[in-house]
Design an enzyme around this catalytic site. Sequence first.
Site, short mmCIF file in Angstrom:
data_model
loop_
_atom_site.label_atom_id
_atom_site.label_comp_id
_atom_site.label_asym_id
_atom_site.label_seq_id
_atom_site.Cartn_x
_atom_site.Cartn_y
_atom_site.Cartn_z
N CYS A 90 -11.45 8.54 -2.79
CA CYS A 90 -12.63 8.56 -3.66
C CYS A 90 -12.48 7.59 -4.83
CB CYS A 90 -12.82 9.95 -4.26
SG CYS A 90 -12.90 11.23 -3.04
N ARG A 96 -11.31 0.95 -1.16
CA ARG A 96 -10.43 2.12 -1.17
C ARG A 96 -10.69 3.04 0.02
NH1 ARG A 96 -8.69 3.39 -6.64
NH2 ARG A 96 -8.92 5.62 -6.26
N TRP A 135 -14.34 10.18 -0.14
CA TRP A 135 -13.52 10.19 1.07
C TRP A 135 -13.22 11.66 1.31
CZ3 TRP A 135 -8.50 11.52 2.61
CH2 TRP A 135 -8.04 10.90 3.78
N ASN A 147 -12.34 12.26 -8.56
CA ASN A 147 -11.37 11.77 -7.57
C ASN A 147 -10.12 12.61 -7.74
OD1 ASN A 147 -9.57 10.30 -5.97
ND2 ASN A 147 -9.10 8.87 -7.63
N GLY A 148 -9.66 13.22 -6.64
CA GLY A 148 -8.46 14.06 -6.72
C GLY A 148 -8.70 15.36 -5.99
N GLU A 208 7.31 -0.94 10.99
CA GLU A 208 6.12 -1.46 10.31
C GLU A 208 5.14 -2.06 11.33
OE1 GLU A 208 4.47 -1.38 7.73
OE2 GLU A 208 3.33 -3.24 7.63
N LYS A 234 1.27 -0.95 11.79
CA LYS A 234 0.15 -1.90 11.66
C LYS A 234 -0.76 -1.81 12.88
CE LYS A 234 0.09 -2.74 8.56
NZ LYS A 234 0.70 -2.53 7.31
N GLU A 292 -2.72 1.65 12.94
CA GLU A 292 -3.78 1.87 11.95
C GLU A 292 -4.97 0.92 12.12
OE1 GLU A 292 -2.81 1.38 7.79
OE2 GLU A 292 -1.48 -0.28 8.22
N HIS A 304 18.42 6.95 24.43
CA HIS A 304 18.53 8.34 23.99
C HIS A 304 17.21 9.10 24.13
CE1 HIS A 304 22.57 7.60 22.58
NE2 HIS A 304 22.12 6.47 22.06
N LYS A 341 -7.48 3.17 1.19
CA LYS A 341 -6.54 2.17 0.71
C LYS A 341 -5.51 2.79 -0.23
CE LYS A 341 -4.76 -1.87 -0.02
NZ LYS A 341 -3.78 -2.28 1.01
O1 M6R Z 1 -0.12 1.65 -2.52
P1 M6R Z 1 1.12 2.08 -1.80
O2 M6R Z 1 1.99 0.95 -1.41
O3 M6R Z 1 1.89 3.13 -2.54
O4 M6R Z 1 0.60 2.73 -0.46
C1 M6R Z 1 1.46 3.31 0.46
C2 M6R Z 1 0.77 3.55 1.78
O5 M6R Z 1 -0.33 4.38 1.61
C3 M6R Z 1 0.30 2.24 2.43
O6 M6R Z 1 1.35 1.34 2.58
C4 M6R Z 1 -0.31 2.55 3.81
O7 M6R Z 1 0.66 3.03 4.68
C5 M6R Z 1 -1.00 1.31 4.38
N1 M6R Z 1 -2.26 1.68 4.97
C6 M6R Z 1 -0.21 0.65 5.44
O8 M6R Z 1 -0.83 -0.49 5.93
#
Ligand code: M6R
Length: 609
Positions: free
Chosen positions: A2, A28, A74, A100-101, A482, A486, A489, A505, A604
Amino acid sequence: MCGIVGYIGSQQRAIDAVLNGLTALEYRGYDSAGIAFLDGETIITNKQVGRVQALRDALGDDKTAMTAIGHTRWATHGGVTIKNAHPHYNSDQTIAVVHNGIIENHVELRNSLRAQGYIFVSDTDTEVVSHLIDLYRRSSKTFQEAFEQALGQLRGAYALGVITAEEPDVLYAARLSSPLVLGVGDGMCIVASDPSAVMEHTRRVVYLNDYEFIRAERDGTYHIKDFKHSLPVSRKAEVLDYDATKAGKGDYAHFMLKEIYEAPYTLRSATLGRIRVESSTTKLGGLENVTSQLRYIDRLVIVACGTSYYAGLVGEYLIEEIAGIPVEVQLASEFKYRNEPFSRSTALLAISQSGETADTIAALKKVEDYGCLRLGVVNTVGSTIARMTDAGVYCHAGPEQAVASTKAFIAQVTVLTLIALHLSNGASKLYRPLLAELDALPKKAETILAQAASMKRLAKKYAHYRDFMFLGRGYGYPCALEGALKLKETSYIHAEGYAAGEMKHGPLAMIDPDFPTFAIATHSPLLEKTYSNIEEIRARQGKVLAIATEGNETIARLADDVIYIPETLDQTSPLLVAIAMQLFSYYVAVTKGYDVDRPRNLAKSVTVE
Ligand code: M6R
């Protein structure tokens, strides 16, 4: 997550200011949007499911008001519906609230308010706030007093924006554990969840701390109060160093693509003024005030989430190898609830792009009283984490807007390499070669970006698979994790990242012709072992897409397809591997026709637990 915006000013532009602010916060992630503004002493509201544009269209051209609040939602509590969209009201619609929260004690408050006759129209936790202020207003002398009393009852996290028909010339906002910034201009004030929403009006900002609220008036005057200790707060506005031109998408189809293409600049910017190749020196100004404390640390705990966590894992390998300091990387969401021994000679290092991730903030808060050093590797200047830590190094990657983090990972790993070099005090044999390589990387990054056409072809070839394995050893292992994140997501493909040595394993059982593997096989002392893993996969008819160092002919015989990256040190390989994997994921998502910059269900900046 949010986003909130609130505007008050002497000119009648509050609605546009709030709508533009909400547009700036769109990155966001959100699913509905709403606005409330004052028309004389009446609060008018409009809420829409979907984009901010829908709100703009619904409001039309006739948009005059001096005081307004707005919200991008959100969904957390309650579905994506107009009734759950913010702002929320008290029963006679004289108080409107955006939030927001998460109000953690909302059930308890809701029950108590219901028992006193309050009727709830939404499923949200936020609605308790408007009713609670209403309840206290019945007995308070002023609206502000009722607002403060309500704040005293709320547990959890909030950035709140509040307007009332009773005081049309006033905007209230408050903060506890959710980001809130006040922009101060000539004859106006604007509050928002992040500075991008205030930039159109002013660069002078005041960051709110926890347990603080603002009372802003139409002529641009404002007062901040610490409501925990009931004390006025005097804090000077800071001037934001922000280049608005960097915030746009330019000619790129998506922010994600633009941000991947910024890799050469990101690499340069993260090292600018911090490395001197001729004299083989590093200078990290952000750590200078803790030089003596750094000498005494015997362990480093890194806390972060998501991509920042994986950058932390690369950091672990780097710092242990280069500086010889034991490092442990923990997910911030786990660290904050763990009962582990933590001595004063251990330093905590938080990594965050946004600087506003709730779990990472909570991890820092947990050690507040331990007397240990708290460091930060943060991209967003002035963010909560940047302000909470004793010292740190900014990433200088510029604003990152796509939900999938790309350039921030590059900047974080670069900064962690610098920190490793800094902590080694020049003692590592890798010191000079690494400095030279950091200097050479931007050019090498460009050669990977130049392969976009072949990456697009590969993405088309692999986009139809439902599952993907990512494998790597040593520095390639965090890259595999990572890479899998990527792909999942952005493309909603089930992807698993594994240490290649773990294949036998268990995960090998999954491999068949429909479960391809992305193998990280760049030059490293462990390369031959990775070859063996690839052979094992091929023996089970698994397809292999490898990422390897230019000139490696063996891999061309072993894998179905190869993406080549320029020769680099093992320690800097994650920086180039990541760019290639980011491009691959981007093109897979584009091939599948997904909303690349705003993947479903994700936000975000994860500002709630
Ligand atoms: O703003 P931050 O780096 O603390 O955010 C951490 C994660 O939320 C962020 O890296 C998230 O995993 C991304 N969507 C990955 O691409």
